[in-house]
Scaffold this active site. Structure first.
Site, PDB file in Angstrom:
ATOM      1  N   TYR A 182       0.839  -1.203   0.000  1.00  0.00           N
ATOM      2  CA  TYR A 182       0.000   0.000   0.000  1.00  0.00           C
ATOM      3  C   TYR A 182       0.874   1.254   0.000  1.00  0.00           C
ATOM      4  O   TYR A 182       0.722   2.156  -0.820  1.00  0.00           O
ATOM      5  CB  TYR A 182      -0.902  -0.051   1.239  1.00  0.00           C
ATOM      6  CG  TYR A 182      -1.624   1.227   1.588  1.00  0.00           C
ATOM      7  CD1 TYR A 182      -2.771   1.597   0.904  1.00  0.00           C
ATOM      8  CD2 TYR A 182      -1.176   2.058   2.625  1.00  0.00           C
ATOM      9  CE1 TYR A 182      -3.457   2.760   1.234  1.00  0.00           C
ATOM     10  CE2 TYR A 182      -1.843   3.217   2.961  1.00  0.00           C
ATOM     11  CZ  TYR A 182      -2.987   3.572   2.271  1.00  0.00           C
ATOM     12  OH  TYR A 182      -3.654   4.722   2.600  1.00  0.00           O
TER      13      TYR A 182
HETATM   14  N1  LIG Z   1      -9.220   6.576   5.714  1.00  0.00           N
HETATM   15  C1  LIG Z   1      -8.110   7.169   6.103  1.00  0.00           C
HETATM   16  O1  LIG Z   1      -7.984   7.634   7.237  1.00  0.00           O
HETATM   17  C2  LIG Z   1      -6.959   7.310   5.145  1.00  0.00           C
HETATM   18  C3  LIG Z   1      -5.672   7.581   5.659  1.00  0.00           C
HETATM   19  C4  LIG Z   1      -4.608   7.796   4.786  1.00  0.00           C
HETATM   20  C5  LIG Z   1      -4.850   7.762   3.430  1.00  0.00           C
HETATM   21  N2  LIG Z   1      -6.111   7.490   2.948  1.00  0.00           N
HETATM   22  C6  LIG Z   1      -6.320   7.469   1.509  1.00  0.00           C
HETATM   23  O2  LIG Z   1      -7.575   8.071   1.212  1.00  0.00           O
HETATM   24  C7  LIG Z   1      -8.179   7.392   0.125  1.00  0.00           C
HETATM   25  C8  LIG Z   1      -9.567   6.920   0.508  1.00  0.00           C
HETATM   26  O3  LIG Z   1      -9.494   6.076   1.630  1.00  0.00           O
HETATM   27  P1  LIG Z   1     -10.807   5.395   2.228  1.00  0.00           P
HETATM   28  O4  LIG Z   1     -10.529   5.100   3.641  1.00  0.00           O
HETATM   29  O5  LIG Z   1     -11.976   6.212   1.881  1.00  0.00           O
HETATM   30  O6  LIG Z   1     -10.832   4.029   1.385  1.00  0.00           O
HETATM   31  P2  LIG Z   1     -12.093   3.185   0.877  1.00  0.00           P
HETATM   32  O7  LIG Z   1     -11.584   1.821   0.595  1.00  0.00           O
HETATM   33  O8  LIG Z   1     -13.244   3.343   1.813  1.00  0.00           O
HETATM   34  O9  LIG Z   1     -12.478   3.898  -0.495  1.00  0.00           O
HETATM   35  C9  LIG Z   1     -11.723   3.735  -1.666  1.00  0.00           C
HETATM   36  C10 LIG Z   1     -12.645   3.911  -2.852  1.00  0.00           C
HETATM   37  O10 LIG Z   1     -11.850   3.734  -4.050  1.00  0.00           O
HETATM   38  C11 LIG Z   1     -12.581   2.894  -4.931  1.00  0.00           C
HETATM   39  N3  LIG Z   1     -11.657   2.193  -5.838  1.00  0.00           N
HETATM   40  C12 LIG Z   1     -10.825   1.150  -5.545  1.00  0.00           C
HETATM   41  N4  LIG Z   1     -10.154   0.772  -6.642  1.00  0.00           N
HETATM   42  C13 LIG Z   1     -10.556   1.609  -7.651  1.00  0.00           C
HETATM   43  C14 LIG Z   1     -10.217   1.715  -9.026  1.00  0.00           C
HETATM   44  N5  LIG Z   1      -9.317   0.898  -9.595  1.00  0.00           N
HETATM   45  N6  LIG Z   1     -10.825   2.669  -9.758  1.00  0.00           N
HETATM   46  C15 LIG Z   1     -11.743   3.499  -9.193  1.00  0.00           C
HETATM   47  N7  LIG Z   1     -12.110   3.437  -7.895  1.00  0.00           N
HETATM   48  C16 LIG Z   1     -11.520   2.498  -7.134  1.00  0.00           C
HETATM   49  C17 LIG Z   1     -13.349   1.928  -4.028  1.00  0.00           C
HETATM   50  O11 LIG Z   1     -14.447   1.336  -4.698  1.00  0.00           O
HETATM   51  C18 LIG Z   1     -13.771   2.860  -2.903  1.00  0.00           C
HETATM   52  O12 LIG Z   1     -15.002   3.484  -3.202  1.00  0.00           O
HETATM   53  C19 LIG Z   1      -7.234   6.257  -0.277  1.00  0.00           C
HETATM   54  O13 LIG Z   1      -6.420   6.689  -1.348  1.00  0.00           O
HETATM   55  C20 LIG Z   1      -6.400   6.051   0.974  1.00  0.00           C
HETATM   56  O14 LIG Z   1      -5.127   5.541   0.667  1.00  0.00           O
HETATM   57  C21 LIG Z   1      -7.150   7.247   3.781  1.00  0.00           C
END
Ligand SMILES: NC(=O)c1ccc[n+]([C@@H]2O[C@H](COP(=O)([O-])OP(=O)(O)OC[C@H]3O[C@@H](n4cnc5c(N)ncnc54)[C@H](O)[C@@H]3O)[C@@H](O)[C@H]2O)c1
Length: 327
Positions: A182
């Site tokens: 990741y």
């Molecule tokens: N949640 C957090 O606190 C956190 C912390 C650090 C970074 N992030 C980053 O924020 C972003 C969102 O995180 P989240 O917690 O909402 O994750 P999540 O898994 O809830 O959401 C990710 C979304 O991306 C979509 N997705 C996956 N593969 C895809 C593709 N190939 N094409 C199009 N859409 C696709 C999924 O269907 C989902 O709707 C990510 O990039 C994650 O790395 C989140």
């Protein structure tokens, strides 16, 4: 305040950005694309941006959640506020189709939020198949590059645009965090974004990364660490795991789970301040502090005592953990 809309599919609460000190219509006239906009962080961003008056194109691989996101945003803000386009960001033809549909519906795109990721691509180097790394790069780095190539030239032409990426604060994986595959994908995409900031400097397009850090809706009172799935085969775990303590999420700088709606408020604030953020990578708490957002509520909010470490300092801390040279 937006009309209260419920969903049986999406995990949402009513959204109120006035509480966060933001004004309705502050993004009026803007058109945003949010990749991964049908879940958690991206969903919070998409709803908040629409609340602030922008049109929103939600690009996600999950069709059911994507269609529901479109319905929710339109119900909250009026018809034709949102458009869902089923998109796999790793596929060039999908991203081209996304651009075509966005331009057809709204005529332009001013804001690109690169947010999609598959959070399950999080194994260690030794036991993960190489195809996991390929997929991590494909969603993060390739997905970002494809979207940038579709949307940024139009922004430069109009000398007006914002491009962001949902980064992570760890550019390589500290032992407690897990998720080497990741982190590698995230670091590659962050590198592209920060380089893009240099490439487009002075064009009217502003580029920054925002790390969500702890965004989600999770009930810790129901969390049972003994029910966690076993670690992947081959992964060495410490003999004694630290005791899970929910209060650690209340440490300064490590807020308890941040609701996606609050993350959306932070993103709107950052978009409004994109010019000053150009070339920055910030963690969401910085945004809360800058906007003086009473999160989670005025009684419990506390000022962070420590300043945020910069990227180099974070890297140095992790580099310094090893034994180094013999003196
Ligand atoms: N949640 C957090 O606190 C956190 C912390 C650090 C970074 N992030 C980053 O924020 C972003 C969102 O995180 P989240 O917690 O909402 O994750 P999540 O898994 O809830 O959401 C990710 C979304 O991306 C979509 N997705 C996956 N593969 C895809 C593709 N190939 N094409 C199009 N859409 C696709 C999924 O269907 C989902 O709707 C990510 O990039 C994650 O790395 C989140």
């Amino acid at each position: 305040m937006a009309a209260e809309v419920t969903s049986t599919i999406l995990n949402i609460e009513p959204i109120d950005l006035e509480y966060a000190g933001l004004k309705k219509d502050s993004l009026k006239g803007e058109v945003a694309v949010v990749t991964g906009g049908a879940s958690n962080v991206g969903l919070g961003y998409a709803r908040a941006i629409a609340w602030a008056g922008a049109k929103v194109v939600v690009a996600d691989i999950n069709e059911e959640a994507g269609r529901e996101t479109e319905r929710v945003i339109n119900a909250e803000n009026g018809p034709d506020t949102a458009l869902f386009v089923k998109t796999d960001v790793t596929k060039e033809e999908d991203v081209k189709n996304l651009a075509a549909k966005a331009f057809e519906k709204f005529g332009k795109v001013d804001i690109l939020l690169n947010n999609a990721m598959n959070m399950r691509l999080n194994g260690p180097v030794l036991s993960s198949p190489v195809s996991d790394l390929d997929q991590s790069y494909a969603i993060s780095a390739r997905g970002v590059m494809l979207a940038v190539k579709e949307f940024v030239p139009g922004m430069i032409e109009r000398r007006h645009g914002v491009v962001t990426y949902s980064a992570t604060q760890f550019h390589y994986c500290p032992p407690m965090v897990g998720g080497t595959i990741y982190t590698a994908g995230k670091a590659a995409a962050t590198s592209i974004m920060m380089s893009l900031a240099n490439e487009v400097k002075g064009t009217g397009v502003h580029v920054f990364c925002l790390t969500p850090a702890g965004v989600g809706r999770f009930d810790f009172s129901k969390f049972d660490p003994s029910k966690l799935p076993p670690p992947p085969e081959g992964m060495k775990m410490p003999k004694e795991m630290p005791k899970f303590d929910p209060s650690m999420f209340a440490m300064p700088g490590f807020h308890s789970m941040i609701p996606p709606e609050a993350a959306g408020a932070a993103m709107v604030y950052c978009i409004l301040h994109a010019e000053e953020l150009h070339g920055s990578g910030i963690i969401i708490n910085d945004a809360f502090e800058a906007m003086n957002y009473p999160y989670p509520n005025p009684a419990t909010v506390r000022k962070m005592e420590s300043r945020r470490l910069n990227d180099m300092e974070l890297t140095m801390i992790f580099c310094n953990m090893g034994p180094g040279f013999k003196k």
